[in-house]
Design a protein around this motif. Structure first.
Motif, PDB file in Angstrom:
ATOM      1  N   ALA A 161      91.619  41.967 -82.561  1.00 42.89           N
ATOM      2  CA  ALA A 161      92.541  43.076 -82.271  1.00 42.89           C
ATOM      3  C   ALA A 161      91.866  44.192 -81.466  1.00 42.89           C
ATOM      4  CB  ALA A 161      93.110  43.633 -83.571  1.00 42.89           C
ATOM      5  N   TRP A 162      90.605  44.465 -81.747  1.00 38.51           N
ATOM      6  CA  TRP A 162      89.948  45.544 -80.995  1.00 38.51           C
ATOM      7  C   TRP A 162      89.762  45.180 -79.531  1.00 38.51           C
ATOM      8  CZ3 TRP A 162      90.792  49.954 -82.709  1.00 38.51           C
ATOM      9  CH2 TRP A 162      90.704  50.260 -84.064  1.00 38.51           C
ATOM     10  N   ALA A 163      89.529  43.882 -79.272  1.00 43.73           N
ATOM     11  CA  ALA A 163      89.424  43.443 -77.866  1.00 43.73           C
ATOM     12  C   ALA A 163      90.783  43.544 -77.180  1.00 43.73           C
ATOM     13  CB  ALA A 163      88.905  42.013 -77.801  1.00 43.73           C
ATOM     14  N   VAL A 164      91.843  43.248 -77.931  1.00 44.76           N
ATOM     15  CA  VAL A 164      93.192  43.364 -77.365  1.00 44.76           C
ATOM     16  C   VAL A 164      93.499  44.828 -77.048  1.00 44.76           C
ATOM     17  CG1 VAL A 164      95.657  43.038 -77.839  1.00 44.76           C
ATOM     18  CG2 VAL A 164      94.016  41.253 -78.457  1.00 44.76           C
ATOM     19  N   VAL A 165      93.124  45.720 -77.949  1.00 44.18           N
ATOM     20  CA  VAL A 165      93.311  47.161 -77.685  1.00 44.18           C
ATOM     21  C   VAL A 165      92.614  47.540 -76.383  1.00 44.18           C
ATOM     22  CG1 VAL A 165      92.613  49.471 -78.452  1.00 44.18           C
ATOM     23  CG2 VAL A 165      93.671  47.880 -80.080  1.00 44.18           C
ATOM     24  N   TRP A 166      91.374  47.086 -76.242  1.00 42.60           N
ATOM     25  CA  TRP A 166      90.605  47.436 -75.038  1.00 42.60           C
ATOM     26  C   TRP A 166      91.274  46.885 -73.773  1.00 42.60           C
ATOM     27  CZ3 TRP A 166      87.365  44.021 -71.970  1.00 42.60           C
ATOM     28  CH2 TRP A 166      86.670  44.696 -70.953  1.00 42.60           C
ATOM     29  N   LEU A 167      91.661  45.592 -73.812  1.00 38.72           N
ATOM     30  CA  LEU A 167      92.285  44.983 -72.624  1.00 38.72           C
ATOM     31  C   LEU A 167      93.618  45.652 -72.290  1.00 38.72           C
ATOM     32  CD1 LEU A 167      91.544  41.198 -73.213  1.00 38.72           C
ATOM     33  CD2 LEU A 167      90.654  42.628 -71.353  1.00 38.72           C
ATOM     34  N   ALA A 168      94.313  46.125 -73.320  1.00 39.87           N
ATOM     35  CA  ALA A 168      95.603  46.793 -73.098  1.00 39.87           C
ATOM     36  C   ALA A 168      95.422  48.195 -72.536  1.00 39.87           C
ATOM     37  CB  ALA A 168      96.378  46.862 -74.415  1.00 39.87           C
ATOM     38  N   SER A 169      94.249  48.760 -72.756  1.00 38.76           N
ATOM     39  CA  SER A 169      94.031  50.163 -72.400  1.00 38.76           C
ATOM     40  C   SER A 169      93.552  50.311 -70.958  1.00 38.76           C
ATOM     41  CB  SER A 169      92.978  50.782 -73.334  1.00 38.76           C
ATOM     42  OG  SER A 169      91.679  50.380 -72.927  1.00 38.76           O
ATOM     43  N   ASP A 170      93.562  51.538 -70.481  1.00 39.90           N
ATOM     44  CA  ASP A 170      93.088  51.810 -69.132  1.00 39.90           C
ATOM     45  C   ASP A 170      91.559  51.708 -69.033  1.00 39.90           C
ATOM     46  OD1 ASP A 170      95.719  52.169 -68.470  1.00 39.90           O
ATOM     47  OD2 ASP A 170      95.662  54.356 -68.691  1.00 39.90           O
ATOM     48  N   GLU A 171      90.882  51.622 -70.171  1.00 39.37           N
ATOM     49  CA  GLU A 171      89.426  51.394 -70.148  1.00 39.37           C
ATOM     50  C   GLU A 171      89.105  50.070 -69.447  1.00 39.37           C
ATOM     51  OE1 GLU A 171      88.220  51.470 -74.262  1.00 39.37           O
ATOM     52  OE2 GLU A 171      89.245  53.368 -74.582  1.00 39.37           O
ATOM     53  N   ALA A 172      90.063  49.136 -69.490  1.00 40.17           N
ATOM     54  CA  ALA A 172      89.856  47.807 -68.888  1.00 40.17           C
ATOM     55  C   ALA A 172      90.579  47.696 -67.550  1.00 40.17           C
ATOM     56  CB  ALA A 172      90.336  46.723 -69.847  1.00 40.17           C
ATOM     57  N   LYS A 173      90.702  48.808 -66.820  1.00 36.68           N
ATOM     58  CA  LYS A 173      91.547  48.813 -65.618  1.00 36.68           C
ATOM     59  C   LYS A 173      91.016  47.934 -64.485  1.00 36.68           C
ATOM     60  CE  LYS A 173      89.942  53.234 -63.567  1.00 36.68           C
ATOM     61  NZ  LYS A 173      88.545  52.990 -63.892  1.00 36.68           N
ATOM     62  N   PHE A 174      89.724  47.536 -64.551  1.00 39.02           N
ATOM     63  CA  PHE A 174      89.157  46.662 -63.507  1.00 39.02           C
ATOM     64  C   PHE A 174      88.970  45.227 -64.016  1.00 39.02           C
ATOM     65  CE2 PHE A 174      85.663  45.754 -60.256  1.00 39.02           C
ATOM     66  CZ  PHE A 174      86.536  45.770 -59.179  1.00 39.02           C
ATOM     67  N   VAL A 175      89.586  44.922 -65.159  1.00 39.46           N
ATOM     68  CA  VAL A 175      89.395  43.607 -65.791  1.00 39.46           C
ATOM     69  C   VAL A 175      90.668  42.794 -65.631  1.00 39.46           C
ATOM     70  CG1 VAL A 175      88.816  42.380 -67.921  1.00 39.46           C
ATOM     71  CG2 VAL A 175      87.855  44.662 -67.484  1.00 39.46           C
ATOM     72  N   THR A 176      90.598  41.712 -64.844  1.00 42.19           N
ATOM     73  CA  THR A 176      91.728  40.776 -64.799  1.00 42.19           C
ATOM     74  C   THR A 176      91.198  39.383 -64.502  1.00 42.19           C
ATOM     75  OG1 THR A 176      94.019  40.506 -64.094  1.00 42.19           O
ATOM     76  CG2 THR A 176      92.407  40.947 -62.335  1.00 42.19           C
ATOM     77  N   GLY A 177      91.892  38.380 -65.060  1.00 43.30           N
ATOM     78  CA  GLY A 177      91.456  36.995 -64.905  1.00 43.30           C
ATOM     79  C   GLY A 177      90.249  36.649 -65.759  1.00 43.30           C
ATOM     80  N   ALA A 178      89.884  37.522 -66.663  1.00 46.89           N
ATOM     81  CA  ALA A 178      88.698  37.282 -67.491  1.00 46.89           C
ATOM     82  C   ALA A 178      89.046  36.378 -68.669  1.00 46.89           C
ATOM     83  CB  ALA A 178      88.133  38.605 -68.001  1.00 46.89           C
ATOM     84  N   GLU A 179      88.069  35.577 -69.100  1.00 44.79           N
ATOM     85  CA  GLU A 179      88.209  34.797 -70.332  1.00 44.79           C
ATOM     86  C   GLU A 179      87.140  35.309 -71.288  1.00 44.79           C
ATOM     87  OE1 GLU A 179      87.774  31.035 -68.173  1.00 44.79           O
ATOM     88  OE2 GLU A 179      85.884  30.753 -69.239  1.00 44.79           O
ATOM     89  N   ILE A 180      87.580  35.875 -72.383  1.00 44.31           N
ATOM     90  CA  ILE A 180      86.655  36.562 -73.274  1.00 44.31           C
ATOM     91  C   ILE A 180      86.533  35.761 -74.572  1.00 44.31           C
ATOM     92  CG2 ILE A 180      86.191  38.702 -74.518  1.00 44.31           C
ATOM     93  CD1 ILE A 180      87.797  40.152 -72.336  1.00 44.31           C
ATOM     94  N   ALA A 181      85.377  35.175 -74.788  1.00 43.11           N
ATOM     95  CA  ALA A 181      85.120  34.432 -76.021  1.00 43.11           C
ATOM     96  C   ALA A 181      84.707  35.415 -77.108  1.00 43.11           C
ATOM     97  CB  ALA A 181      84.014  33.404 -75.794  1.00 43.11           C
ATOM     98  N   ILE A 182      85.429  35.375 -78.215  1.00 42.69           N
ATOM     99  CA  ILE A 182      85.073  36.191 -79.384  1.00 42.69           C
ATOM    100  C   ILE A 182      84.915  35.195 -80.511  1.00 42.69           C
ATOM    101  CG2 ILE A 182      85.780  38.106 -80.886  1.00 42.69           C
ATOM    102  CD1 ILE A 182      87.474  39.144 -78.583  1.00 42.69           C
ATOM    103  N   ASP A 183      83.701  34.649 -80.591  1.00 40.25           N
ATOM    104  CA  ASP A 183      83.530  33.421 -81.366  1.00 40.25           C
ATOM    105  C   ASP A 183      82.194  33.351 -82.107  1.00 40.25           C
ATOM    106  OD1 ASP A 183      81.753  33.076 -79.320  1.00 40.25           O
ATOM    107  OD2 ASP A 183      82.624  31.230 -78.539  1.00 40.25           O
ATOM    108  N   GLY A 184      81.602  34.494 -82.363  1.00 42.54           N
ATOM    109  CA  GLY A 184      80.341  34.491 -83.105  1.00 42.54           C
ATOM    110  C   GLY A 184      79.253  33.655 -82.436  1.00 42.54           C
ATOM    111  N   GLY A 185      79.388  33.463 -81.114  1.00 38.99           N
ATOM    112  CA  GLY A 185      78.374  32.701 -80.377  1.00 38.99           C
ATOM    113  C   GLY A 185      78.669  31.209 -80.286  1.00 38.99           C
ATOM    114  N   TYR A 186      79.810  30.754 -80.798  1.00 38.16           N
ATOM    115  CA  TYR A 186      80.124  29.316 -80.847  1.00 38.16           C
ATOM    116  C   TYR A 186      79.975  28.641 -79.489  1.00 38.16           C
ATOM    117  CZ  TYR A 186      82.694  25.143 -82.456  1.00 38.16           C
ATOM    118  OH  TYR A 186      83.060  23.870 -82.799  1.00 38.16           O
ATOM    119  N   THR A 187      80.488  29.282 -78.441  1.00 40.26           N
ATOM    120  CA  THR A 187      80.464  28.646 -77.113  1.00 40.26           C
ATOM    121  C   THR A 187      79.292  29.129 -76.255  1.00 40.26           C
ATOM    122  OG1 THR A 187      81.992  30.335 -76.257  1.00 40.26           O
ATOM    123  CG2 THR A 187      82.966  28.270 -77.067  1.00 40.26           C
ATOM    124  N   ALA A 188      78.388  29.881 -76.860  1.00 38.70           N
ATOM    125  CA  ALA A 188      77.268  30.427 -76.063  1.00 38.70           C
ATOM    126  C   ALA A 188      76.367  29.299 -75.566  1.00 38.70           C
ATOM    127  CB  ALA A 188      76.463  31.406 -76.904  1.00 38.70           C
TER     128      ALA A 188
END
Ligand code: NAD
Length: 255
Positions: free
Chosen positions: A228-255
């Protein structure tokens, strides 16, 4: 407290799990939130609780596979809250865990309908409102299963891979209109979906929880708020230069 002040956000599948956390955190950051879900009791109760806490929130009973219902609810949200700025395409189902040769056509089709067509319908009918607002943010919930093979649920993998590339297509298509589109790829997050999945595959829920947690380098499952916190950030103007990104939030699973 006010990172989303003045914005209206729709969260599909917002009644429980990750969607519920998104609704709570986004409302807490000042957004007006519209919760779309098939779980009417849970969705209404959440909207009521948010309203009692002083936020602006409402629930619409919507099955994301029903295009007419999706369009009507999106249009009503924009009319009620004075426009639309954010769409979180979160509603999803995992389907029964089984090898591909045992998956029925109906099982395959249902997972694609909710996880892929639902994202299409939401995006299609939100775009005119985001355009009218001069831009906006769409956040699509994919999965680690949209990045790598996990095994045992091929319809789910196919659907989440599709969401990943729909995201990139739409990011490019709508960038000139300042509509940003990004995907989030959670590892195991403790929600009703994961609990049901583990109950279906193990007789010992606690052991299954520990085992599912241990596959992440950080050693445990995530919580809905981690997404949810990542969604808040992506929804906000703080992420105004972020598009087309794929953000893994997975405790390092796909690292
Ligand atoms: P969940 O099953 O706990 O909650 C999903 C919500 O979506 C429920 O409220 C459900 O009623 C709603 N929903 C399902 N079908 C719907 C439909 N046709 N129309 C409207 N609403 C519908 O799931 P969750 O774990 O919170 O997952 C949320 C999203 O995150 C899903 O897209 C899921 O695939 C993805 N995801 C979850 C995990 C995880 O570990 N929990 C991992 C990776 C990705």
């Amino acid at each position: 407290m006010d990172r989303l002040a003045g914005k209206t956000a729709i969260i599909t599948g917002g009644a429980v799990g990750i969607g519920r956390a998104c609704a709570e955190r986004m409302a807490g950051e000042g957004a007006k939130v519209a919760i779309f879900d098939v779980l009417a009791d849970e969705g209404r109760a959440l909207a009521d609780a948010l309203t009692e806490a002083g936020h602006e929130a409402a629930f619409w009973p919507v099955d994301v596979t029903d295009e007419a219902a999706v369009k009507t609810a999106i249009d009503e949200t924009a009319a009620r809250f004075g426009g639309l700025n954010v769409l979180v395409n979160n509603a999803g189902i995992s389907g029964a865990p089984k090898p591909t040769d045992q998956v029925t056509e109906a099982e395959w089709d249902r997972v694609q309908a909710v996880n892929v067509k639902g994202v299409f319908f939401g995006t299609k009918h939100a775009i005119p409102h985001l355009r009218a607002a001069g831009g906006g943010s769409i956040v699509n919930l994919s999965s680690i299963a949209g990045l790598i093979g996990v095994g045992g649920v091929s319809p789910y993998h196919a659907s989440k891979g599709a969401v990943r590339l729909m995201t990139k297509n739409d990011a490019i298509t709508y960038a000139p209109e300042r509509i940003r589109v990004n995907s989030i790829h959670p590892g195991y997050i403790w929600t009703p979906m994961v609990e049901n999945h583990l109950r279906a595959t193990s007789d010992d829920l606690e052991a299954a929880k520990a085992a599912a947690g241990s596959v992440h380098p950080l050693g445990h499952m995530g919580e809905p708020d981690d997404i949810a916190w990542a969604v808040v950030w992506l929804a906000s103007d703080e992420a105004k230069f972020v598009t087309g990104a794929e953000i893994a939030i997975d405790g390092g699973y796909t690292a």
